[in-house]
Design a protein around this motif. Structure first.
Motif, PDB file in Angstrom:
ATOM      1  N   UNK A   1      11.126  -2.086 -15.213  1.00 23.97           N
ATOM      2  CA  UNK A   1      10.358  -1.789 -16.431  1.00 23.97           C
ATOM      3  C   UNK A   1       8.871  -2.065 -16.205  1.00 23.97           C
ATOM      4  N   UNK A   2       8.213  -1.186 -15.484  1.00 22.18           N
ATOM      5  CA  UNK A   2       6.775  -1.298 -15.246  1.00 22.18           C
ATOM      6  C   UNK A   2       6.236   0.071 -14.856  1.00 22.18           C
ATOM      7  N   UNK A   3       4.969   0.376 -15.201  1.00 25.45           N
ATOM      8  CA  UNK A   3       4.365   1.652 -14.792  1.00 25.45           C
ATOM      9  C   UNK A   3       4.098   1.619 -13.290  1.00 25.45           C
ATOM     10  N   UNK A   4       4.634   2.564 -12.589  1.00 26.84           N
ATOM     11  CA  UNK A   4       4.540   2.555 -11.129  1.00 26.84           C
ATOM     12  C   UNK A   4       3.080   2.610 -10.675  1.00 26.84           C
ATOM     13  N   UNK A   5       2.287   3.438 -11.328  1.00 24.28           N
ATOM     14  CA  UNK A   5       0.881   3.567 -10.936  1.00 24.28           C
ATOM     15  C   UNK A   5       0.137   2.252 -11.135  1.00 24.28           C
ATOM     16  N   UNK A   6       0.417   1.576 -12.246  1.00 21.15           N
ATOM     17  CA  UNK A   6      -0.234   0.294 -12.514  1.00 21.15           C
ATOM     18  C   UNK A   6       0.207  -0.761 -11.508  1.00 21.15           C
ATOM     19  N   UNK A   7       1.491  -0.767 -11.175  1.00 22.39           N
ATOM     20  CA  UNK A   7       2.000  -1.741 -10.203  1.00 22.39           C
ATOM     21  C   UNK A   7       1.360  -1.526  -8.837  1.00 22.39           C
ATOM     22  N   UNK A   8       1.210  -0.250  -8.446  1.00 26.55           N
ATOM     23  CA  UNK A   8       0.594   0.040  -7.154  1.00 26.55           C
ATOM     24  C   UNK A   8      -0.872  -0.391  -7.153  1.00 26.55           C
TER      25      UNK A   8
ATOM     26  N   UNK B   1       0.811  -1.222   0.000  1.00 30.72           N
ATOM     27  CA  UNK B   1       0.000   0.000   0.000  1.00 30.72           C
ATOM     28  C   UNK B   1       0.838   1.263   0.000  1.00 30.72           C
ATOM     29  N   UNK B   2       2.133   1.107   0.010  1.00 26.73           N
ATOM     30  CA  UNK B   2       3.015   2.259   0.117  1.00 26.73           C
ATOM     31  C   UNK B   2       3.843   2.407  -1.145  1.00 26.73           C
ATOM     32  N   UNK B   3       3.685   3.529  -1.820  1.00 31.44           N
ATOM     33  CA  UNK B   3       4.377   3.756  -3.086  1.00 31.44           C
ATOM     34  C   UNK B   3       5.892   3.617  -2.959  1.00 31.44           C
ATOM     35  N   UNK B   4       6.563   4.311  -2.021  1.00 38.14           N
ATOM     36  CA  UNK B   4       8.020   4.189  -1.933  1.00 38.14           C
ATOM     37  C   UNK B   4       8.492   2.767  -1.590  1.00 38.14           C
ATOM     38  N   UNK B   5       7.721   2.082  -0.749  1.00 37.19           N
ATOM     39  CA  UNK B   5       8.140   0.746  -0.317  1.00 37.19           C
ATOM     40  C   UNK B   5       7.884  -0.322  -1.381  1.00 37.19           C
TER      41      UNK B   5
END
Length: 507
Positions: free
Chosen positions: A466-473, A450-454
């Motif tokens: 190589x992945x979209x951060x928003x999609x991964x979250x 649930x934590x973007x930085x972590x």
């Protein structure tokens, strides 16, 4: 001070019980079966000696230790009494030992101690002709077998044994050759399935040559074979269409007692898979082409899935397996979720009950198809909240409320989907003894999802960022909702499919 359990003490108690039973005379038979059962457990716990055990596991061992100590006292006390005493108190003694057996299995089931070892098949309860236990249950430990591997093994079936394997094979022919209403023969009930002669499959696999083996499990071997695309008759290697032939190993079940019970169980698993796959068709379900049942030979013939299992790609054994890209992982997740949603649909109401990354097979284009339906179960009707059943499946993927109560709903599959999503995000196994203190991936991943930085610390390094951060979250949050402790808080599989499609669109 709380008792701290350890494997050495548990092993010593098992040895003491075995010695007490072997030297005593005229003990109830249930005591001897209990001793054999404990010896089996002891062998399966042995690999844990090299693992670093967390506090919860030590407490579980302490509970097991206390139960074994009470069992030892009962057996020793019984052995020192007169024959008349044992005759009069026989039922009470048997009840106490059965209670001890149930307690041992409950301890091992409620906290997945046996998860920590991945190289054995645990059988948590015995079966006998004179001592039926109708509610015996089993979860398998995590298993990373090859594609088409047999992970539907189950034991603890409570049934009287019959004669040799030739007689046992009639379990299959007597059930699969009926439709759901119990009247139609195989050709009518499963018009799309071909009934193969054993010699045809022997020819197609080149007499079951070892070179053609593509997978192996506790109850069978899977071979690659070639058949004519239209007639499904045997063809030369490389000619026609490749198929996968799962061949049961009846020689693994020779004799009487538990092994024949296991044989019956495995036969019924095959019948269940034929019943489901013979009647259902979906792009994300493995295609069953036919079967063979001659005497004690049982074989299933599937379409060949060239890329093997999802588990093989997430946890490769060698450098030859290329890592899956982010886009490929999402494609597989969407397809697998559609397969489960199809099974859960009101017109089907099928709960997979053993959804794992090893039960997601991939074709040459990485299209996923579900397999491992041998222990699938019809779900509750609208008037029911759940169905009560034996606890079966694979540790690490089964929902906690199902393990604790045996109450099965479609949310058990949703939990398994969440675990597989976490595996796809992290590249880590559902269970791993090397994760000190948090062997279960669900527990390990909680601080990160649930934590973007972590989250970056959880993501599979083979993705190389190589992945979209928003999609991964978003995918991580979906996985978290799927493995929620409260099953009511988990989404339905239709909702999972919808969310994954939205995440896929973010690419």
């Amino acid at each position: 001070m709380a008792l701290i359990g350890d494997l050495t003490t548990v092993a010593q108690l098992i040895a003491k019980i075995s010695d007490a039973v072997s030297t005593a005379r005229d003990l109830p038979r249930v005591c001897r079966r209990f001793a054999v059962h404990l010896q089996d457990i002891g062998r399966h716990l042995e690999p844990l000696r090299s693992a670093e055990l967390d506090e919860a596991t030590q407490q579980t061992l302490a509970n097991l230790q206390r139960t074994l100590e009470r069992s030892y006292d009962v057996i020793v006390n019984c052995s020192r009494r007169s024959y008349a005493y044992r005759l009069i108190k026989g039922k009470s003694i048997r009840d106490k030992i059965r209670e001890a057996q149930d307690e041992v299995d409950r301890i091992l089931r409620l906290f997945p101690l046996i998860q920590l070892s991945q190289d054995y098949g645990y059988r948590p309860s015995y079966a006998s002709s004179d001592d039926e236990e109708e509610d015996s249950e089993q979860l398998r430990p995590y298993d990373s077998e090859d594609e088409y591997s047999d992970e539907e093994d189950r034991s603890g079936w409570s049934t009287t044994t019959t004669g040799g394997n030739r007689e046992l094979s009639t379990v299959f022919t007597g059930t699969v050759e009926q439709s759901l209403d119990g009247n139609s023969r195989t050709e009518e009930a499963f018009p799309n399935l071909r009934i193969f002669a054993f010699n045809e499959l022997k020819s197609a696999t080149r007499s079951f040559q070892a070179a053609n083996i593509i997978g192996e499990g506790g109850f069978g071997v899977v071979y690659k074979a070639w058949v004519d695309k239209k007639t499904l008759t045997p063809a030369n290697n490389g000619v026609g269409m490749a198929v996968a032939v799962k061949k049961w190993k009846p020689e693994s079940f020779q004799g009487f007692g538990e092994w024949q019970v296991l044989y019956i169980s495995s036969v019924l698993d095959q019948e269940k898979e034929v019943d489901i796959l013979g009647k259902m068709s979906h792009p994300n379900l493995i295609n069953l082409l036919g079967y063979c049942c001659e005497d004690d030979e049982l074989l299933l013939v599937y379409e060949f899935m060239e890329k093997g299992s999802l588990g093989n790609h997430l946890f490769p054994q060698g450098a030859a397996v290329q890592p899956l890209s982010w886009e490929q992982r999402l494609k597989i997740a969407v397809g697998a979720a559609r397969g489960l949603a199809f099974l859960h649909a009101p017109e089907n109401r099928i709960i997979h009950r053993n959804f794992t990354s090893s039960h997601v097979l991939l074709d040459s284009n990485l299209n996923p198809k579900l397999t491992g339906l041998g222990i699938a179960r019809e779900g509750p009707t609208d008037a029911e909240s759940h169905v009560s059943t034996r606890v079966m499946g694979t540790y690490g993927y089964a929902a906690p409320e199902y393990i604790a109560t045996g109450h099965l709903t479609a949310k058990n599959d949703v939990y398994g989907m969440g675990v597989v999503l976490l595996e796809m995000l992290s590249g880590q196994r559902a269970l791993d003894a090397s994760r000190t203190g948090k062997q279960r991936l669900v527990e390990y991943a909680k601080p990160y999802v649930s934590d973007h930085p972590k989250l970056a610390r959880l993501m599979d390094p083979r993705l190389e960022g190589q992945y979209p951060v928003k999609a991964a979250l978003s995918a991580a949050r979906l996985a978290k909702s799927c493995v929620a402790d409260d099953p009511k808080a988990r989404p339905s599989m239709d909702e999972v499919v919808e969310t994954l499609q939205q995440i896929e669109a973010m690419n």
